[in-house]
Design an enzyme around this catalytic site. Structure first.
Site, PDB file in Angstrom:
ATOM      1  CD1 TRP A  67      61.927  44.001  38.759  1.00  0.00           C
ATOM      2  CD2 TRP A  67      63.889  44.216  39.433  1.00  0.00           C
ATOM      3  NE1 TRP A  67      61.696  43.662  40.189  1.00  0.00           N
ATOM      4  CE2 TRP A  67      63.109  43.852  40.875  1.00  0.00           C
ATOM      5  CE3 TRP A  67      65.301  44.426  39.824  1.00  0.00           C
ATOM      6  CZ2 TRP A  67      63.509  43.699  41.803  1.00  0.00           C
ATOM      7  CZ3 TRP A  67      65.777  44.473  41.138  1.00  0.00           C
ATOM      8  CH2 TRP A  67      65.016  44.032  42.244  1.00  0.00           C
ATOM      9  N   GLY A 123      53.308  47.122  28.650  1.00  0.00           N
ATOM     10  CA  GLY A 123      53.721  48.516  28.448  1.00  0.00           C
ATOM     11  C   GLY A 123      52.964  49.489  28.101  1.00  0.00           C
ATOM     12  N   GLY A 127      55.621  43.748  34.612  1.00  0.00           N
ATOM     13  CA  GLY A 127      56.829  44.688  34.148  1.00  0.00           C
ATOM     14  C   GLY A 127      56.968  45.853  34.959  1.00  0.00           C
ATOM     15  N   GLY A 128      56.561  47.081  34.250  1.00  0.00           N
ATOM     16  CA  GLY A 128      56.621  48.483  34.957  1.00  0.00           C
ATOM     17  C   GLY A 128      56.068  48.335  36.402  1.00  0.00           C
ATOM     18  CG  HIS A 164      59.292  39.392  27.540  1.00  0.00           C
ATOM     19  ND1 HIS A 164      59.207  40.557  26.836  1.00  0.00           N
ATOM     20  CD2 HIS A 164      58.690  39.670  28.611  1.00  0.00           C
ATOM     21  CE1 HIS A 164      58.588  41.224  27.321  1.00  0.00           C
ATOM     22  NE2 HIS A 164      58.219  40.693  28.495  1.00  0.00           N
TER      23      HIS A 164
HETATM   24  P1  PGA Z   1      54.294  45.324  31.788  1.00  0.00           P
HETATM   25  O1  PGA Z   1      55.188  44.317  31.266  1.00  0.00           O
HETATM   26  O2  PGA Z   1      53.529  44.813  32.964  1.00  0.00           O
HETATM   27  O3  PGA Z   1      55.038  46.779  31.962  1.00  0.00           O
HETATM   28  O4  PGA Z   1      52.935  45.671  30.660  1.00  0.00           O
HETATM   29  C1  PGA Z   1      55.063  42.938  31.417  1.00  0.00           C
HETATM   30  C2  PGA Z   1      56.009  42.266  30.614  1.00  0.00           C
HETATM   31  O5  PGA Z   1      56.747  42.411  29.899  1.00  0.00           O
HETATM   32  O6  PGA Z   1      56.218  41.051  31.250  1.00  0.00           O
END
Ligand code: PGA
Length: 249
Positions: free
Chosen positions: A10, A173, A233-234, A95
């Site tokens: 998140w 992202g 992520g998103g 990360h």
């Molecule tokens: P994303 O991020 O799915 O928004 O590209 C993945 C992550 O940073 O773990």
């Protein structure tokens, strides 16, 4: 056969109310999944609420980082024992946002990984190359070094208690997902590198893909032989998208 794992990262999003609402929707929509584990990594301050809400469910709770120390004068850090007390089972380490925005070195990431392993928290070790590194044909050199930092300090056997996430930095992202072939190529390379040290560890380790995984591309990525799920992520901030991804695994 390896189980699949889908974990929502998140990042620094949400609020106490949003955490409750999102988890409520995830729990209501998840149903029974065969051979797939699901986890969520809310911001540290929302872990107590999340832990309460997830009690009795199969959804795993995780943190977005973990300290390389157990306790003491380490302002701003949260230790593995603290996370375990809140019911965390997983901890993301390394990360790319930690490595690149906050300057965490591979040595520090390896020390965080070692602490998680020592305490029985499953580290999700993130590795991945930048666009510049990919374009200069350094992908395998970069992720090889990131992996070696952990292998040299904790040993290959530690991977039986860990998860790897391949996250190309250029795909995080950005909406630019690695193609299924690009992702599979790197996942297979990672597994082969581990197999040179221990074939049975390589066969068992879950290697997740992360970087713009969405409801509509997850199934194709997860169908590749060396992709065992995703770090999301998103799309993990929207219950419907996240549930679609979980059901694709
Ligand atoms: P994303 O991020 O799915 O928004 O590209 C993945 C992550 O940073 O773990």
């Amino acid at each position: 056969m390896r189980r699949s794992l889908v974990v929502g990262n998140w990042k620094m999003n949400g609020s106490r109310d949003k955490t409750r609402a999102l988890l409520g929707e995830i729990l209501a929509g998840l149903g029974q999944l065969a051979n797939v584990d699901v986890g969520v990594c809310p911001p540290y301050v929302h872990l107590p609420d999340a832990s309460e809400l997830l009690k009795g469910s199969s959804v795993l709770l995780g943190s977005q980082n973990v300290a390389d120390q157990d306790e003491g004068a380490f302002t701003g850090e949260i230790s593995a024992p603290m996370l375990l007390e809140l019911g965390c089972a997983l901890a993301i380490v390394g990360h790319s946002e930690r490595r690149m925005v906050y300057g965490e070195s591979s040595a520090l990431v390896a020390a965080r990984y070692a602490k998680a392993i020592q305490h029985g928290l499953v580290p999700i070790l993130c590795i991945g190359e930048t666009l510049e590194e990919r374009e200069s044909d350094r992908t395998f050199e970069v992720i090889g070094e990131q992996l070696d930092a952990v292998l040299n300090s904790s040993g290959v056997a530690s991977l039986t208690k860990a998860v790897i996430a391949y996250e190309p930095v250029w795909a995080i992202g950005t909406g630019k997902t690695a193609s299924t072939e690009q992702a599979q190529e790197v996942h297979a390379w990672i597994r082969a590198k581990i197999a040179k040290l221990d074939a049975s560890v390589a066969e068992k380790i879950q290697i997740l893909y992360g970087g713009s995984v969405k409801g509509d591309n997850a199934a194709a990525l997860f169908s590749m032989p060396d992709i065992d799920g995703g770090l999301i992520g998103g799309a993990s901030l929207d219950a419907n998208s996240f549930l679609k991804i979980c059901h694709s695994a």
